[in-house]
Design a protein around this motif. Sequence first.
Motif, PDB file in Angstrom:
ATOM      1  N   ASP A  22       9.144 -15.172 -10.561  1.00 33.29           N
ATOM      2  CA  ASP A  22       9.317 -16.454  -9.275  1.00 33.29           C
ATOM      3  C   ASP A  22       8.499 -17.580  -9.967  1.00 33.29           C
ATOM      4  O   ASP A  22       8.312 -18.311  -8.836  1.00 33.29           O
ATOM      5  CB  ASP A  22       9.132 -15.979  -7.785  1.00 33.29           C
TER       6      ASP A  22
ATOM      7  N   ALA B  54      10.680  -8.341 -10.287  1.00 31.96           N
ATOM      8  CA  ALA B  54      11.453  -9.119  -9.621  1.00 31.96           C
ATOM      9  C   ALA B  54      11.929  -8.345  -8.411  1.00 31.96           C
ATOM     10  O   ALA B  54      13.197  -8.812  -7.937  1.00 31.96           O
ATOM     11  CB  ALA B  54      12.487  -9.906 -10.437  1.00 31.96           C
TER      12      ALA B  54
ATOM     13  N   GLN C 266       9.421  -1.564  -1.714  1.00 31.54           N
ATOM     14  CA  GLN C 266       8.519  -2.845  -2.149  1.00 31.54           C
ATOM     15  C   GLN C 266       6.999  -2.470  -1.727  1.00 31.54           C
ATOM     16  O   GLN C 266       6.397  -2.997  -0.421  1.00 31.54           O
ATOM     17  CB  GLN C 266       9.302  -4.033  -1.512  1.00 31.54           C
TER      18      GLN C 266
HETATM   19  P1  UTP Z   1       5.310 -12.332  -4.273  1.00 32.32           P
HETATM   20  O1  UTP Z   1       4.197 -11.723  -3.386  1.00 32.32           O
HETATM   21  O2  UTP Z   1       4.978 -13.644  -4.442  1.00 32.32           O
HETATM   22  O3  UTP Z   1       6.747 -12.021  -3.834  1.00 32.32           O
HETATM   23  O4  UTP Z   1       5.222 -11.475  -5.517  1.00 32.32           O
HETATM   24  P2  UTP Z   1       7.521 -11.587  -2.594  1.00 32.32           P
HETATM   25  O5  UTP Z   1       6.745 -10.404  -2.028  1.00 32.32           O
HETATM   26  O6  UTP Z   1       8.929 -11.359  -2.752  1.00 32.32           O
HETATM   27  O7  UTP Z   1       7.327 -12.905  -1.506  1.00 32.32           O
HETATM   28  P3  UTP Z   1       7.168 -13.075  -0.056  1.00 32.32           P
HETATM   29  O8  UTP Z   1       5.695 -13.042   0.058  1.00 32.32           O
HETATM   30  O9  UTP Z   1       7.769 -11.766   0.570  1.00 32.32           O
HETATM   31  O10 UTP Z   1       7.655 -14.364   0.023  1.00 32.32           O
HETATM   32  C1  UTP Z   1       5.485 -12.032  -6.814  1.00 32.32           C
HETATM   33  C2  UTP Z   1       6.245 -11.277  -7.741  1.00 32.32           C
HETATM   34  O11 UTP Z   1       6.094 -10.021  -7.753  1.00 32.32           O
HETATM   35  C3  UTP Z   1       7.327  -9.347  -7.239  1.00 32.32           C
HETATM   36  C4  UTP Z   1       8.226 -10.544  -6.656  1.00 32.32           C
HETATM   37  O12 UTP Z   1       9.576 -10.167  -6.842  1.00 32.32           O
HETATM   38  C5  UTP Z   1       7.776 -11.910  -7.497  1.00 32.32           C
HETATM   39  O13 UTP Z   1       8.453 -11.945  -8.347  1.00 32.32           O
HETATM   40  N1  UTP Z   1       7.266  -8.268  -6.410  1.00 32.32           N
HETATM   41  C6  UTP Z   1       6.243  -8.409  -5.178  1.00 32.32           C
HETATM   42  C7  UTP Z   1       7.944  -6.851  -6.807  1.00 32.32           C
HETATM   43  O14 UTP Z   1       8.388  -6.740  -7.730  1.00 32.32           O
HETATM   44  N2  UTP Z   1       7.721  -6.047  -5.779  1.00 32.32           N
HETATM   45  C8  UTP Z   1       6.750  -5.987  -4.924  1.00 32.32           C
HETATM   46  O15 UTP Z   1       6.606  -4.902  -4.136  1.00 32.32           O
HETATM   47  C9  UTP Z   1       6.142  -7.128  -4.541  1.00 32.32           C
END
Ligand code: UTP
Length: 285
Positions: free
Chosen positions: A128, A7, A103
Amino acid sequence: MKTLIPAAGFGTRMLPAAKAVPKEMLPVLNVPVIQYVVQELADAGCDDVLLVVSDDKKAIEDHFDRRGELERRLDEKGKRAFVASVDALMERVQVFSVRQREQLGLGHAVLQGKRHVGEEPFICALGDTIFSGGTAPATQLIEAQKRLGGSVVGLERVPTDRVGRYGIAAGEMVDHATMRVSGFVEKPAPDAAPSDLAIAARYLLSPTIFPLLEDTKPGADGEIQLTDALQRLCNIEPVHGVVLEAQRHDIGNPTDWLETNLIYAARDQQMRERIAPLARELFGG
Ligand code: UTP
């Protein structure tokens, strides 16, 4: 079984809502999305949840922590019932957290759980995405893993014209809802897709995934992808896919988030009475 909820993403598609409020804390009705995810894990009998969060997503940790002053006030006013659902959940599961400092993608987020998870299979549930109706995915994955061993990935059938948005599983069907997976193709063109079964936000993974993730280089988008490590896992250990019975709701973009709220509102008697006439007035039908 230990569980991990990534998350820590930026939630770019939910900006500006997700600028200061983690997208996983946005509500479906009056409950933050992540609470549904933890509930699903608790209902599957899991009592150990590791949240992978970023430095500015403290609100998620706080949601599963005690709020002394608030609780005292609610008790005084006889309103403790307003937080009963999260109180009850905290009795059933222990929530831990770890930081993903940069990230660097979903695979990198999962890797942050290595020390906590240890050498046992674990569930990874994206923070999510929630599910409704039918057997909950975590329960379904645990049952499938008892039957099949190895790792099990939740799958969702998607229309052919939408396969290009997902990681699509390749392999042989063992029965109508179970695939022995030989690999995954990320966002294929419809005519190149090996199936119509998309990876669907829930995984039960063997700990072998961790050394594979450590060894996974960032992809074209600069992110360490879980799918790349899964692809290699298929060559080492059995990986099955099961078609999830429940309906998937991804709240990572505004349209799906609103749709999810409407679906949940339609199932709530009181809300339905208010929303149905309004929906007819606004949208016709
Ligand atoms: P997503 O790619 O849908 O989330 O990753 P994001 O990167 O938050 O979304 P956008 O593309 O910028 O809109 C799916 C899940 O993986 C987590 C996100 O929080 C989400 O719950 N995630 C994604 C991480 O924990 N770390 C990351 O580096 C990327």
